[in-house]
Write an enzyme that holds these catalytic residues in place. Structure first.
Site, PDB file in Angstrom:
ATOM      1  CG  HIS A   1      -3.445  -5.147   3.024  1.00  0.00           C
ATOM      2  ND1 HIS A   1      -2.940  -4.314   2.057  1.00  0.00           N
ATOM      3  CD2 HIS A   1      -3.707  -6.314   2.389  1.00  0.00           C
ATOM      4  CE1 HIS A   1      -2.904  -4.955   0.904  1.00  0.00           C
ATOM      5  NE2 HIS A   1      -3.370  -6.171   1.083  1.00  0.00           N
TER       6      HIS A   1
ATOM      7  CG  ASP B   1      -1.613  -1.362   1.359  1.00  0.00           C
ATOM      8  OD1 ASP B   1      -2.531  -1.620   0.558  1.00  0.00           O
ATOM      9  OD2 ASP B   1      -1.223  -2.184   2.216  1.00  0.00           O
TER      10      ASP B   1
HETATM   11  N1  LIG Z   1      -0.756  -8.214   2.342  1.00  0.00           N
HETATM   12  C1  LIG Z   1      -0.713  -7.921   1.052  1.00  0.00           C
HETATM   13  O1  LIG Z   1      -0.377  -6.788   0.671  1.00  0.00           O
HETATM   14  C2  LIG Z   1      -1.066  -8.944   0.007  1.00  0.00           C
HETATM   15  C3  LIG Z   1      -1.582 -10.155   0.374  1.00  0.00           C
HETATM   16  N2  LIG Z   1      -1.933 -11.098  -0.569  1.00  0.00           N
HETATM   17  C4  LIG Z   1      -2.446 -12.382  -0.076  1.00  0.00           C
HETATM   18  O2  LIG Z   1      -1.400 -13.355  -0.097  1.00  0.00           O
HETATM   19  C5  LIG Z   1      -1.971 -14.664  -0.107  1.00  0.00           C
HETATM   20  C6  LIG Z   1      -1.280 -15.547  -1.142  1.00  0.00           C
HETATM   21  O3  LIG Z   1      -1.504 -15.040  -2.429  1.00  0.00           O
HETATM   22  P1  LIG Z   1      -1.024 -15.848  -3.725  1.00  0.00           P
HETATM   23  O4  LIG Z   1       0.371 -16.317  -3.589  1.00  0.00           O
HETATM   24  O5  LIG Z   1      -1.391 -15.012  -4.890  1.00  0.00           O
HETATM   25  O6  LIG Z   1      -2.037 -17.090  -3.655  1.00  0.00           O
HETATM   26  P2  LIG Z   1      -1.915 -18.536  -4.318  1.00  0.00           P
HETATM   27  O7  LIG Z   1      -3.256 -19.181  -4.216  1.00  0.00           O
HETATM   28  O8  LIG Z   1      -1.245 -18.475  -5.649  1.00  0.00           O
HETATM   29  O9  LIG Z   1      -0.900 -19.265  -3.330  1.00  0.00           O
HETATM   30  C7  LIG Z   1      -1.228 -19.571  -2.025  1.00  0.00           C
HETATM   31  C8  LIG Z   1      -0.501 -20.860  -1.699  1.00  0.00           C
HETATM   32  O10 LIG Z   1      -0.678 -21.097  -0.306  1.00  0.00           O
HETATM   33  C9  LIG Z   1      -0.791 -22.476  -0.130  1.00  0.00           C
HETATM   34  N3  LIG Z   1      -1.389 -22.743   1.169  1.00  0.00           N
HETATM   35  C10 LIG Z   1      -2.696 -22.742   1.515  1.00  0.00           C
HETATM   36  N4  LIG Z   1      -2.843 -23.082   2.809  1.00  0.00           N
HETATM   37  C11 LIG Z   1      -1.605 -23.280   3.293  1.00  0.00           C
HETATM   38  C12 LIG Z   1      -1.102 -23.671   4.558  1.00  0.00           C
HETATM   39  N5  LIG Z   1      -1.918 -23.934   5.579  1.00  0.00           N
HETATM   40  N6  LIG Z   1       0.223 -23.781   4.703  1.00  0.00           N
HETATM   41  C13 LIG Z   1       1.061 -23.549   3.692  1.00  0.00           C
HETATM   42  N7  LIG Z   1       0.650 -23.191   2.456  1.00  0.00           N
HETATM   43  C14 LIG Z   1      -0.672 -23.058   2.281  1.00  0.00           C
HETATM   44  C15 LIG Z   1      -1.625 -22.939  -1.325  1.00  0.00           C
HETATM   45  O11 LIG Z   1      -1.463 -24.328  -1.567  1.00  0.00           O
HETATM   46  C16 LIG Z   1      -1.057 -22.063  -2.441  1.00  0.00           C
HETATM   47  O12 LIG Z   1      -0.003 -22.710  -3.128  1.00  0.00           O
HETATM   48  C17 LIG Z   1      -3.463 -14.450  -0.363  1.00  0.00           C
HETATM   49  O13 LIG Z   1      -4.149 -14.507   0.886  1.00  0.00           O
HETATM   50  C18 LIG Z   1      -3.521 -13.035  -0.911  1.00  0.00           C
HETATM   51  O14 LIG Z   1      -4.777 -12.434  -0.684  1.00  0.00           O
HETATM   52  C19 LIG Z   1      -1.751 -10.860  -1.900  1.00  0.00           C
HETATM   53  C20 LIG Z   1      -1.221  -9.666  -2.325  1.00  0.00           C
HETATM   54  C21 LIG Z   1      -0.871  -8.617  -1.404  1.00  0.00           C
HETATM   55  O1  LIG Z   2      -6.285  -7.300  -3.199  1.00  0.00           O
HETATM   56  C1  LIG Z   2      -6.019  -8.464  -2.876  1.00  0.00           C
HETATM   57  O2  LIG Z   2      -6.840  -9.312  -2.524  1.00  0.00           O
HETATM   58  C2  LIG Z   2      -4.574  -8.835  -2.860  1.00  0.00           C
HETATM   59  C3  LIG Z   2      -3.921  -7.808  -2.027  1.00  0.00           C
HETATM   60  O3  LIG Z   2      -3.994  -7.835  -0.827  1.00  0.00           O
HETATM   61  C4  LIG Z   2      -3.437  -6.608  -2.711  1.00  0.00           C
HETATM   62  O4  LIG Z   2      -3.141  -6.642  -3.912  1.00  0.00           O
HETATM   63  O5  LIG Z   2      -3.343  -5.585  -2.032  1.00  0.00           O
END
Ligand SMILES: NC(=O)C1=CN([C@@H]2O[C@H](COP(=O)(O)OP(=O)(O)OC[C@H]3O[C@@H](n4cnc5c(N)ncnc54)[C@H](O)[C@@H]3O)[C@@H](O)[C@H]2O)C=CC1
Ligand SMILES: O=C([O-])CC(=O)C(=O)O
Length: 324
Positions: A187, A159
Site C-alpha cells: 500500500h 487501492d
Molecule cells: N491502509 C490504508 O488504505 C489507509 C491508511 N490510512 C492510515 O490510517 C491511519 C489513521 O488515519 P486517520 O484516522 O486519518 O488519522 P487521525 O490522526 O485522524 O487518527 C488517528 C488516531 O489514532 C490515535 N492513536 C495514535 N496512537 C495510538 C495508539 N498507540 N493507540 C490507539 N490510538 C492511537 C490518535 O490519537 C488519533 O486519534 C494513518 O496512519 C493513515 O495514514 C489512511 C487512509 C487509508
Molecule cells: O495516502 C495516505 O497517506 C493515506 C492512505 O493510505 C490512502 O489514502 O491511501
C-alpha cells in the site's frame, strides 16, 4: 437473538474511525442481524474526544450496538476481540511517503500485537489500516506468536476500490460489470494495479483501454490517489478508507463476490518472498481467504510485482528490531 461479537477499533477518536465506528454499529460490516460490542482504544490525550464519539454512538440508538468500551489500555480493548481494526497511527502530511511513518508508527504495532496475542479471541481477525499498513501488520503479527500469521492482514481494499472506480469511469461502465481486478504488493506508490486479468462486461479490460492510458494514467493515478486526496482535502482519506475497511472485513467474515485484494502473509505464491505482507488477489469463503493461483504473469507485470516486493523487503529490514 444472535450473540454479540466484539469489534476492537484503535485510533477510535480519529478521522477514519469517525466514519468506521458508526457504520460498523449500523450493521454494514457484519450484517443487519449481528449485534456488536465496540471496544474503542485511544491514547490518553484523546480520551476526551473519544468520550464525545461514544456519546454520539449512543445518540444514534443503533439497534445492533450491544455495548461500548472506551479505554486507553490495549489489553482491555483487545479482550476477547473477534475483530480488530488497527487504525490508530499518525497519518502522513503533504510531501511525505507512507514509509516515512515507519519509525513513528512501528512501536504502536509491536505493543498491540503482544496485547492481541495475550487477550484477543483465538480466532481474532486483524486488519491493519495505520500506515505503512503492510509492514505494521508484519510487526503486529511477529509479536503475536500464539496466533496464526494468516489472522493478520493489511488494507489494500482502498487501492482495489480506487482501481475499480478509475476503470469504470474510463470505460463508462458500472462497477458491477468489472471482475477480476487485482492490486499487487504494498500500500504505497509502488503498488501495482493490474488489469491483465480484469474484464468489463465480460470483455478483457486491456482490449478496452490503450497501453498508454494504462501505463501513464491508470497505474500512477491509483498509486498516487492517497497523495491527491491529501492535497485536495488537507487531510488523508477517511470516509473512503473506512468504507474499504468495512468491505475487507465483511468479505473476510462473510465471503467475497469474486476476487478482492488483501495484504496477507506471502506463502511464496508468484515467487514473492515468504512472510512479507503482500497484496494478492484472493477469494474469501467460509470465513477464510485463498490466493487466486495460476494467473499468467507477463514481463511488464513481473517487473512491477518485483519492485513493490523489494520495497516491502526493505521496510522489513528497517524494522528488524521490532519483529518479536
Ligand atoms: N491502509 C490504508 O488504505 C489507509 C491508511 N490510512 C492510515 O490510517 C491511519 C489513521 O488515519 P486517520 O484516522 O486519518 O488519522 P487521525 O490522526 O485522524 O487518527 C488517528 C488516531 O489514532 C490515535 N492513536 C495514535 N496512537 C495510538 C495508539 N498507540 N493507540 C490507539 N490510538 C492511537 C490518535 O490519537 C488519533 O486519534 C494513518 O496512519 C493513515 O495514514 C489512511 C487512509 C487509508
Ligand atoms: O495516502 C495516505 O497517506 C493515506 C492512505 O493510505 C490512502 O489514502 O491511501
Amino acid at each position: 437473538m444472535t450473540e454479540p461479537v466484539r469489534v476492537a477499533i484503535t485510533g477510535a477518536a480519529g478521522q477514519i474511525s469517525y466514519s468506521l465506528a458508526f457504520r460498523i454499529a449500523a450493521g454494514d460490516m457484519l450484517g443487519k442481524d449481528q449485534p456488536v460490542i465496540l471496544q474503542l482504544l485511544e491514547i490518553p490525550p484523546a480520551m476526551d474526544a473519544l468520550k464525545g464519539v461514544v456519546m454520539e454512538l449512543n445518540d444514534c440508538a443503533f439497534p445492533l450496538l450491544a455495548g461500548i468500551e472506551a479505554t486507553d489500555n490495549p489489553e482491555v480493548a483487545f479482550k476477547d476481540a473477534d475483530f480488530a481494526l488497527l487504525v490508530g497511527a499518525r497519518p502522513r502530511g503533504p510531501g511525505m511517503e507512507r514509509a516515512d511513518l515507519l519509525q513513528a508508527n512501528a512501536a504502536i504495532f509491536s505493543v498491540q500485537g503482544k496485547a492481541l496475542n495475550d487477550h484477543a479471541s483465538r480466532d481474532v481477525r486483524v486488519l491493519v489500516v495505520g500506515n505503512p499498513a503492510n509492514t505494521n501488520a508484519l510487526i503486529a503479527r511477529e509479536n503475536a506468536p500464539d496466533l496464526d500469521h494468516r489472522q493478520f492482514t493489511a488494507m489494500m481494499r482502498l487501492d482495489h476500490n480506487r482501481a475499480l472506480s478509475q476503470l469504470a469511469e474510463k470505460t463508462g461502465k458500472s462497477i458491477n460489470t468489472i471482475d477480476n481486478m487485482v492490486v499487487w504488493g504494498n500500500h504505497s506508490a509502488t503498488q501495482y494495479p493490474d488489469l491483465h486479468q480484469c474484464t468489463v462486461d465480460g470483455q478483457p479490460a486491456m482490449s478496452l483501454v490503450d497501453q498508454a492510458w494504462y501505463e501513464n494514467d491508470f497505474i500512477p493515478t491509483v498509486q498516487q490517489r492517497g497523495a491527491a486526496i491529501i492535497k485536495a482535502r488537507g487531510a488523508s482519506s477517511a470516509a473512503s478508507a473506512a468504507s474499504a475497511a468495512i468491505d475487507h472485513m465483511r468479505d473476510w467474515a462473510l465471503g467475497s463476490d469474486g476476487w478482492v485484494s488483501m495484504g496477507i502473509p506471502s506463502d511464496g505464491s508468484y515467487g514473492v518472498e515468504p512472510g512479507i505482507v503482500y497484496s494478492y488477489p484472493v477469494v474469501c469463503k467460509n470465513g477464510d481467504y485463498e490466493i487466486v493461483q495460476d494467473l499468467e504473469i507477463n514481463a511488464f507485470s513481473r517487473e512491477r510485482m518485483k519492485t513493490t516486493e523489494d520495497e516491502l523487503r526493505s521496510e522489513r529490514a528497517a524494522v528488524e528490531d521490532l519483529l518479536g
